[in-house]
Write a protein that holds these residues in place. Structure first.
Motif, short mmCIF file in Angstrom:
data_model
loop_
_atom_site.label_atom_id
_atom_site.label_comp_id
_atom_site.label_asym_id
_atom_site.label_seq_id
_atom_site.Cartn_x
_atom_site.Cartn_y
_atom_site.Cartn_z
N ASP A 36 -19.56 71.99 65.26
CA ASP A 36 -18.56 71.10 64.67
C ASP A 36 -17.40 70.87 65.64
O ASP A 36 -16.62 71.79 65.91
N ASN A 39 -13.86 71.55 64.22
CA ASN A 39 -13.49 72.92 63.89
C ASN A 39 -12.23 73.25 64.69
O ASN A 39 -12.16 72.95 65.89
N PRO A 136 -13.46 79.32 59.89
CA PRO A 136 -13.88 78.46 61.01
C PRO A 136 -14.55 79.21 62.15
O PRO A 136 -15.51 78.74 62.74
N LEU A 140 -18.40 78.69 63.41
CA LEU A 140 -18.65 78.31 64.80
C LEU A 140 -19.65 79.25 65.46
O LEU A 140 -20.53 78.81 66.19
#
Length: 197
Positions: A36, A39, A136, A140
């Motif tokens: 992402d 992020n 997050p 990740l």
């Protein structure tokens, strides 16, 4: 005394360059794994590395597909130049250009393997303590390791609650590090500490 301070300073500079190289390769791997982009941690990595990567985006162009060649080139050039700089400061002759180039490749490969090694450890810990974490950083890490875990899981499916695929990937990382990166460092004729081992 002055000589030991100088060598300590060089070691510090080399360590800082290796940390930055680690962040550059993290950016490369996040792009390759299609993590992402929005992020907050991805954004931080991009902000930290953009001043150097931006210099290479001018002639290598923007990211095309999964592989960010500008980031790869930036990391490689930075590492080779840092090795040249250190050799010049310590006053020994430069190794052959081929040795410097091989050393640069070894440093990039070493950084990639370290990122995956640490990401796998974090993934394993998260799977025990917070399997459904929505932080997050946790997201990740999962996005980063999934491209290397998925092919292994196809060959070795989980046995009930036990997933053996991380063990296989750890063994592969250690083999690649010992055989491939080790061979590159020996071929380069450069100290492993300088490459980042």
């Amino acid at each position: 005394m002055g000589n030991s301070l100088g060598s300590a300073g060089l070691m510090l500079v080399n360590s800082l360059i290796n940390i930055y190289l680690f962040i550059l390769m993290l950016r490369f791997l996040l792009q390759a794994s299609q993590a992402d982009y929005y992020n907050p941690l991805s954004q931080s990595v991009v902000k930290i590395t953009q001043p150097v990567v931006g210099l290479f985006q001018g002639f290598l162009g923007p990211v095309a597909g999964r592989f960010d060649l500008a980031t790869l080139a930036a990391a490689f050039v930075l590492k080779v130049l840092s090795m040249v700089g250190i050799f010049m400061v310590i006053g020994v002759g430069l190794p052959p250009i081929a040795g410097l180039l091989i050393g640069g490749v070894a440093a990039l490969a070493n950084a990639i393997l370290k990122i995956y090694f640490f990401a796998l450890i974090v993934m394993i810990i998260l799977s025990w303590v917070a399997p459904n974490a929505s932080h997050p950083g946790a997201l990740l890490v999962m996005q980063l390791v999934e491209p290397i875990m998925a092919p292994v899981r196809k060959v070795i499916p989980p046995l009930g609650m036990i997933d053996l695929s991380p063990i296989v990937v750890f063994i592969a990382i250690n083999l690649i590090d010992g055989l491939v990166v080790g061979a590159l460092v020996r071929a380069a004729g450069i100290s492993g500490a300088l490459v980042g081992l």
